[in-house]
Structures are given as structure tokens and as C-alpha cells.
Design a protein around this motif. Structure first.
Motif, mmCIF file in Angstrom:
data_model
loop_
_atom_site.group_PDB
_atom_site.id
_atom_site.type_symbol
_atom_site.label_atom_id
_atom_site.label_comp_id
_atom_site.label_asym_id
_atom_site.label_seq_id
_atom_site.Cartn_x
_atom_site.Cartn_y
_atom_site.Cartn_z
ATOM 1 N N PHE A 1 0.861 -1.183 0.000
ATOM 2 C CA PHE A 1 0.000 0.000 0.000
ATOM 3 C C PHE A 1 0.894 1.228 0.000
ATOM 4 O O PHE A 1 2.064 1.177 0.412
ATOM 5 N N GLU A 2 0.348 2.316 -0.475
ATOM 6 C CA GLU A 2 1.081 3.580 -0.524
ATOM 7 C C GLU A 2 1.430 4.048 0.886
ATOM 8 O O GLU A 2 0.550 4.171 1.740
ATOM 9 N N VAL A 3 2.714 4.307 1.121
ATOM 10 C CA VAL A 3 3.160 4.874 2.395
ATOM 11 C C VAL A 3 3.421 6.364 2.236
ATOM 12 O O VAL A 3 3.221 7.145 3.165
ATOM 13 N N TRP B 1 -3.725 7.624 5.843
ATOM 14 C CA TRP B 1 -4.926 8.121 6.520
ATOM 15 C C TRP B 1 -6.084 7.146 6.339
ATOM 16 O O TRP B 1 -6.831 6.871 7.281
ATOM 17 N N ARG B 2 -6.254 6.618 5.135
ATOM 18 C CA ARG B 2 -7.379 5.726 4.860
ATOM 19 C C ARG B 2 -7.307 4.452 5.690
ATOM 20 O O ARG B 2 -8.324 3.959 6.182
ATOM 21 N N ILE B 3 -6.104 3.922 5.848
ATOM 22 C CA ILE B 3 -5.950 2.734 6.688
ATOM 23 C C ILE B 3 -6.209 3.091 8.148
ATOM 24 O O ILE B 3 -6.957 2.400 8.854
ATOM 25 N N PHE B 4 -5.585 4.163 8.604
ATOM 26 C CA PHE B 4 -5.746 4.566 10.011
ATOM 27 C C PHE B 4 -7.217 4.822 10.346
ATOM 28 O O PHE B 4 -7.724 4.319 11.359
ATOM 29 N N TYR B 5 -7.896 5.576 9.507
ATOM 30 C CA TYR B 5 -9.275 5.945 9.841
ATOM 31 C C TYR B 5 -10.217 4.748 9.740
ATOM 32 O O TYR B 5 -11.180 4.651 10.500
ATOM 33 N N SER B 6 -9.936 3.815 8.825
ATOM 34 C CA SER B 6 -10.737 2.591 8.753
ATOM 35 C C SER B 6 -10.625 1.804 10.054
ATOM 36 O O SER B 6 -11.630 1.409 10.661
ATOM 37 N N SER C 1 -7.380 16.606 1.159
ATOM 38 C CA SER C 1 -7.346 17.754 2.064
ATOM 39 C C SER C 1 -6.017 17.880 2.806
ATOM 40 O O SER C 1 -5.140 17.012 2.762
ATOM 41 N N GLU C 2 -5.904 18.976 3.534
ATOM 42 C CA GLU C 2 -4.737 19.250 4.360
ATOM 43 C C GLU C 2 -4.558 18.165 5.416
ATOM 44 O O GLU C 2 -3.435 17.739 5.699
ATOM 45 N N MET C 3 -5.653 17.701 6.012
ATOM 46 C CA MET C 3 -5.556 16.691 7.057
ATOM 47 C C MET C 3 -5.005 15.384 6.508
ATOM 48 O O MET C 3 -4.129 14.752 7.120
ATOM 49 N N ASN D 1 -3.105 14.952 3.903
ATOM 50 C CA ASN D 1 -1.704 15.133 3.516
ATOM 51 C C ASN D 1 -0.775 15.186 4.728
ATOM 52 O O ASN D 1 0.313 14.597 4.731
ATOM 53 N N LYS D 2 -1.207 15.892 5.763
ATOM 54 C CA LYS D 2 -0.361 16.001 6.963
ATOM 55 C C LYS D 2 -0.272 14.675 7.708
ATOM 56 O O LYS D 2 0.747 14.382 8.352
ATOM 57 N N THR D 3 -1.337 13.867 7.639
ATOM 58 C CA THR D 3 -1.307 12.555 8.272
ATOM 59 C C THR D 3 -0.188 11.711 7.678
ATOM 60 O O THR D 3 0.566 11.039 8.405
ATOM 61 N N GLN D 4 -0.049 11.730 6.373
ATOM 62 C CA GLN D 4 1.011 10.965 5.719
ATOM 63 C C GLN D 4 2.390 11.438 6.181
ATOM 64 O O GLN D 4 3.264 10.629 6.510
ATOM 65 N N THR D 5 2.573 12.751 6.224
ATOM 66 C CA THR D 5 3.876 13.309 6.616
ATOM 67 C C THR D 5 4.277 12.875 8.023
ATOM 68 O O THR D 5 5.443 12.584 8.290
ATOM 69 N N ILE D 6 3.295 12.803 8.907
ATOM 70 C CA ILE D 6 3.565 12.460 10.314
ATOM 71 C C ILE D 6 3.675 10.959 10.523
ATOM 72 O O ILE D 6 4.525 10.475 11.283
ATOM 73 N N PHE D 7 2.832 10.172 9.846
ATOM 74 C CA PHE D 7 2.797 8.728 10.081
ATOM 75 C C PHE D 7 3.884 7.963 9.320
ATOM 76 O O PHE D 7 4.257 6.856 9.723
ATOM 77 N N ALA D 8 4.380 8.503 8.218
ATOM 78 C CA ALA D 8 5.375 7.774 7.424
ATOM 79 C C ALA D 8 6.623 7.406 8.235
ATOM 80 O O ALA D 8 7.114 6.276 8.131
ATOM 81 N N PRO D 9 7.173 8.315 9.056
ATOM 82 C CA PRO D 9 8.331 7.925 9.876
ATOM 83 C C PRO D 9 8.004 6.824 10.882
ATOM 84 O O PRO D 9 8.889 6.037 11.254
ATOM 85 N N VAL D 10 6.747 6.769 11.319
ATOM 86 C CA VAL D 10 6.340 5.686 12.215
ATOM 87 C C VAL D 10 6.386 4.352 11.464
ATOM 88 O O VAL D 10 6.867 3.338 11.990
ATOM 89 N N MET D 11 5.908 4.365 10.215
ATOM 90 C CA MET D 11 5.904 3.148 9.408
ATOM 91 C C MET D 11 7.328 2.667 9.129
ATOM 92 O O MET D 11 7.566 1.469 8.968
ATOM 93 N N GLY D 12 8.260 3.616 9.070
ATOM 94 C CA GLY D 12 9.654 3.256 8.824
ATOM 95 C C GLY D 12 10.436 2.911 10.075
ATOM 96 O O GLY D 12 11.610 2.526 9.995
ATOM 97 N N GLY D 13 9.812 3.058 11.248
ATOM 98 C CA GLY D 13 10.468 2.715 12.496
ATOM 99 C C GLY D 13 11.317 3.814 13.091
ATOM 100 O O GLY D 13 11.987 3.611 14.106
ATOM 101 N N GLN D 14 11.305 5.014 12.502
ATOM 102 C CA GLN D 14 12.117 6.108 13.049
ATOM 103 C C GLN D 14 11.446 6.817 14.212
ATOM 104 O O GLN D 14 12.105 7.478 15.015
ATOM 105 N N VAL D 15 10.117 6.701 14.298
ATOM 106 C CA VAL D 15 9.333 7.375 15.337
ATOM 107 C C VAL D 15 8.385 6.354 15.941
ATOM 108 O O VAL D 15 7.834 5.495 15.226
ATOM 109 N N THR D 16 8.176 6.409 17.249
ATOM 110 C CA THR D 16 7.256 5.462 17.879
ATOM 111 C C THR D 16 5.808 5.842 17.589
ATOM 112 O O THR D 16 5.508 7.017 17.318
ATOM 113 N N PRO D 17 4.885 4.874 17.642
ATOM 114 C CA PRO D 17 3.474 5.201 17.447
ATOM 115 C C PRO D 17 2.977 6.271 18.424
ATOM 116 O O PRO D 17 2.211 7.157 18.037
ATOM 117 N N ALA D 18 3.406 6.207 19.668
ATOM 118 C CA ALA D 18 2.972 7.200 20.659
ATOM 119 C C ALA D 18 3.442 8.596 20.268
ATOM 120 O O ALA D 18 2.690 9.577 20.381
#
Length: 456
Positions: free
Chosen positions: A225-227, A233-238, A415-417, A419-436
Motif C-alpha cells: 500500500f502507498e506509504v 490516513w485511509r488505513i488509520f481511519y478505517s 485535504s490538508e488533514m 496530507n499532513k497525516t502521511q507526513t507524520i505517520f510515514a516515519p512511524v511506518m519506517g520505524g524512526q518514530v514510535t506510534p505514541a
């Protein structure tokens, strides 16, 4: 009512032919007298008269459809032109996302917008709240065959704002699961009919993805899936909605995110890419589509609009509803809908023509369904023709369970929301940032948007 006014209609037709009455005045008189817009326009087309032969009415229609969607929309417009030569439709296609909605807002605020336009349902309420849309009159709609009973209640209701109908749904387009039938058969994930076996719960889903990854062979994945885009956002909100979590208060003014549920979801998502590694951790939209299309992944999570891509590529695939991972079934999605932007000088003839156009497009939406979208118009969705359309009809059952993005000016498709979700969550998906940490940063960003004044 129409039969009682037949004498008047005859007199008005004669007046048009003699040049004593304009075609616009005829339409206004006929519709006011109770004739349906379709009857009035048909009569007007036969009037002849001193003006050159040609369309009796002309309307402008704005949309944001490119690619396969654009091709099908043009086909539907051509169908309308052949069936209704009395109405000339000037179709304008603009860039998807914010460029489109900005131009639509500017045109409506200036009082010179198109007579009819496409809007995602997630964008409609903001425009209605600003007085940029005209509400529909149910009696007018009934005269062109558009009635509530021809839509699922959950779908029809999404077109309302403050008790008034502002949007008529053309489709529901949910987030879905594509699956490679060869890989999933090898992994033992298909039933005797060749369909995907039910997958429910985090453990069952992870096991299925691991089996698919093994069956995909070296360099393959269980799911892709697209990271680097809005798919996160679509995965998270689902999944967050499957936990019955809410993002905003009912009035949309307060952030009420459940931190524990949000972190639970993001932890599961990160597990897919950085822990279990059944999905690639950094891939863009085109790369994800290409990877699945080349047979290197058992599953692909995306909107249903890529069905034509995989059919054209002859990828061995089918489609299913996005899996139920948590307590309650829900899946992120949106609806394309028809809206009527506010006019500085409303024209009854143009409005009647626009309503007839919308009615025809709903009736012709089997053409639209071939591109993957679930038709909102039940006479099409319930037809044997649509039920036999595979794999597009496989996920039609999710339409009542689609959750649309929270309502606010910075929310909705493109929307802005998102787009910003991707920017913030992508490092989490890569393991650089914790989910919290990701959830904390996301909340701060969304709160800043909530505190920002509507930009138009």
C-alpha cells in the motif's frame, strides 16, 4: 396538473413559435404550471420558431475526473447528449483536490459558478455552511425521478447538511482489498469457489499476510500500500473507526481523539512495515500499484478505482471488502456527488436542465460502475447487470458501513488533514518514530488546524 394546463402549454408553444415569448420564459411558465422539466424541455425542443435550431438550454458542468474516471464520465456525457439534444452541456474538467475546490469556492462566492458540479461528500458541508451551494427541492427532484427510496438511507443522508439536501450521491468509493488469485490460492487463502476466505481479527490478518508473502516468493510481500501519500490516513481511519473511535466532537470544534485506540491502530500499522515486514516501508502510490500489478504482492490496499488498471494488465486478481480487524465493521471512503453552486441570478430553465442532467447520469451509472465505484442509484446497484459485474460488485455491501472523513474545512478527500497525516505517520511506518510520538505530533498538528480560521 399538467393536463389541466394543456391549453396554456399549447398557447405558450405558439407564442414561442411566433417569437412573442422567449424559450426561457416558456420553461419558467411550464415548470411553474406543473410540467416536469423533461416534459417542458421536450416540448420546447419541438417548438421551432424564429431562432436557429439547436439546444433549448445550455448548462455548465464542472468535475475533477481524470484517467479512467474521466473517460467514463465523457462516455456518460455523450450518452446524455444523444438522448437529450435539447440540452447542451459544457463540461469542464479541473485539477483534482484543492485546486478544484478552491476554484469552485471562488466561482460560487462570485455568483458565477457552473449550474452543476461534482463534489466529494466530505467537502460538501463546508461549502453549504458558507452559503456556496443551493439546497435541492425534493418536489423538483421527484419530477425528474430522483427520490429518497432509490438510495440507501445511509448514502442519501450523507448528502444533507442542517436538515437540507445539498448533494445527490453518484457513488460510494470505499477503501478495498485487491488480492492476487494465484498467490492467494497457493497460500491456501481461497475457498472452493476461488473467492477469498473471510479474514477477521489482527491475528488472522497477520497470518494471512505472512502466508501470502511466502507464496509470493523471494522479494515479494504479503500486502503493498502507498506509504508516501494519503493511503496511510485511509488505513488509520478505517481501523480507528472499527474501534468506534471519534476524531472530533459532534459540532466539529473539539478534538476528541482516543489516544489509546489511536496508538493501538498505528502500532498495528507499523508492525506491517517495520516489525513483521509483510509490507514495504517506503513506497509511493505508483510504486504500490506497479508492485501488485507485477505479481509481487498477495494483497493491495487502495481505493477501488484501480480495477481497470489491473484488468488491462491482465493481473490475476479479484477484490473484496477491506477486512474487519477490530470490533465493528467500518471502512473509510467517500462519495462523489452532484451539487448546485449558488447562482447570483438563478435561472429556472438552467436549473431544470441541470436536474434532468443529474437524473440521466444516475440512470446511466452502470457505465460509472465499471471503473470500480459503487453506484448510489439503487435501480442500477440492484440490477442483475451490476451484480454480474465482477469483481466490481464484490464489495458493494460495504456502502452502508463507509465512514467519511470528519467534517471540517481542512478535512475531506485531497485535504490538508490527509496530507499532513502521511507526513507524520510515514516515519512511524519506517520505524524512526514510535506510534505514541506519532499520535502526539498528529494531535498537535490537527489542533493547530482547528484553531485556524476558515481561509475562505
Amino acid at each position: 396538473m399538467v393536463s389541466e394546463q394543456r391549453g396554456s402549454l399549447t398557447e405558450w408553444i405558439a407564442a414561442v413559435r411566433s417569437g412573442r415569448m422567449s424559450r426561457r420564459s416558456f420553461l419558467e411558465h411550464a415548470v411553474t404550471a406543473g410540467a416536469s422539466s423533461s416534459v417542458a424541455l421536450t416540448l420546447l425542443a419541438a417548438c421551432g420558431g424564429p431562432t436557429p435550431s439547436g439546444p433549448a438550454a445550455s448548462i455548465t458542468y464542472w468535475n475533477l475526473f481524470g484517467g479512467g474516471d474521466g473517460v467514463r464520465m465523457i462516455q456518460m456525457e455523450n450518452d446524455f447528449a444523444k438522448a437529450t439534444p435539447s440540452i447542451d452541456v459544457q463540461s469542464v474538467t479541473l485539477a483534482w483536490g484543492d485546486p478544484y475546490y478552491t476554484k469552485l469556492a471562488m466561482a460560487a462566492s462570485g455568483g458565477r459558478p457552473p449550474e452543476v458540479a461534482i463534489s466529494h461528500i466530505t467537502r460538501m458541508s463546508t461549502y453549504a455552511a458558507q452559503g456556496l451551494l443551493e439546497p435541492y427541492d425534493l418536489a423538483e427532484l421527484a419530477r425528474v425521478g430522483i427520490t429518497e427510496d432509490k438510495f440507501l438511507p445511509a448514502v442519501w443522508q450523507k448528502g444533507h447538511y442542517n436538515g437540507k439536501l445539498y448533494a445527490i450521491p453518484l457513488d460510494t468509493h470505499p477503501f478495498v482489498a485487491y488480492y492476487n488469485t494465484d498467490i492467494c490460492k497457493k497460500a491456501g487463502l481461497l475457498d472452493d469457489s476461488g473467492n477469498l476466505k473471510p479474514i477477521q481479527g489482527t491475528e488472522a490478518l497477520m497470518n494471512a499476510l505472512k502466508s501470502a508473502q511466502q507464496a509470493a516468493g523471494p522479494g515479494g510481500y504479503g500486502v503493498v500500500f502507498e506509504v508516501e501519500g494519503v493511503t496511510l490516513w485511509r488505513i488509520f481511519y478505517s481501523l480507528y473507526s472499527q474501534l468506534e473511535g471519534q476524531v472530533f466532537s459532534p459540532d466539529g470544534k473539539e478534538l476528541v481523539l482516543d489516544d489509546a485506540k489511536a496508538e493501538q491502530v498505528l502500532t498495528f500499522m507499523a508492525d506491517l512495515t517495520s516489525t513483521s515486514k509483510v509490507a514495504p516501508p517506503n513506497i509511493d502510490y505508483g510504486g504500490a500499484v506497479a508492485l501488485f500489478g507485477s505479481g509481487k504482492s498477495g494483497f493491495h490496499w487502495n481505493g477501488e478505482w484501480e480495477v481497470t488498471t489491473f484488468i488491462t494488465q491482465k493481473t490475476p486478481f479479484s477484490m473484496a471488502p477491506y477486512p474487519q480487524v477490530y470490533n465493528t465493521y467500518a471502512v473509510q471512503g467517500d462519495l462523489h456527488s452532484f451539487v448546485m453552486p449558488r447562482q447570483l441570478a438563478p435561472d429556472p430553465a438552467h436549473r431544470a436542465a441541470a436536474l434532468q442532467f443529474i437524473s440521466f447520469m444516475l440512470q446511466d451509472s452502470f457505465t460509472w460502475a465499471q471503473g470500480g465505484h459503487v453506484p448510489a442509484y439503487l435501480p442500477v446497484t440492484d440490477s442483475e447487470q451490476y451484480k454480474n459485474l465482477k469483481p466490481q460488485s464484490n464489495y458493494a455491501s460495504v456502502a452502508p458501513h463507509v465512514v467519511i472523513d470528519p467534517t471540517d474545512w481542512f478535512s475531506g478527500s485531497g485535504s490538508e488533514m490527509e496530507n499532513k497525516t502521511q507526513t507524520i505517520f510515514a516515519p512511524v511506518m519506517g520505524g524512526q518514530v514510535t506510534p505514541a510520538q506519532g499520535i502526539k505530533q498528529w494531535k498537535a498538528t490537527i489542533q493547530k488546524l482547528l484553531n485556524t480560521r476558515l481561509p475562505f
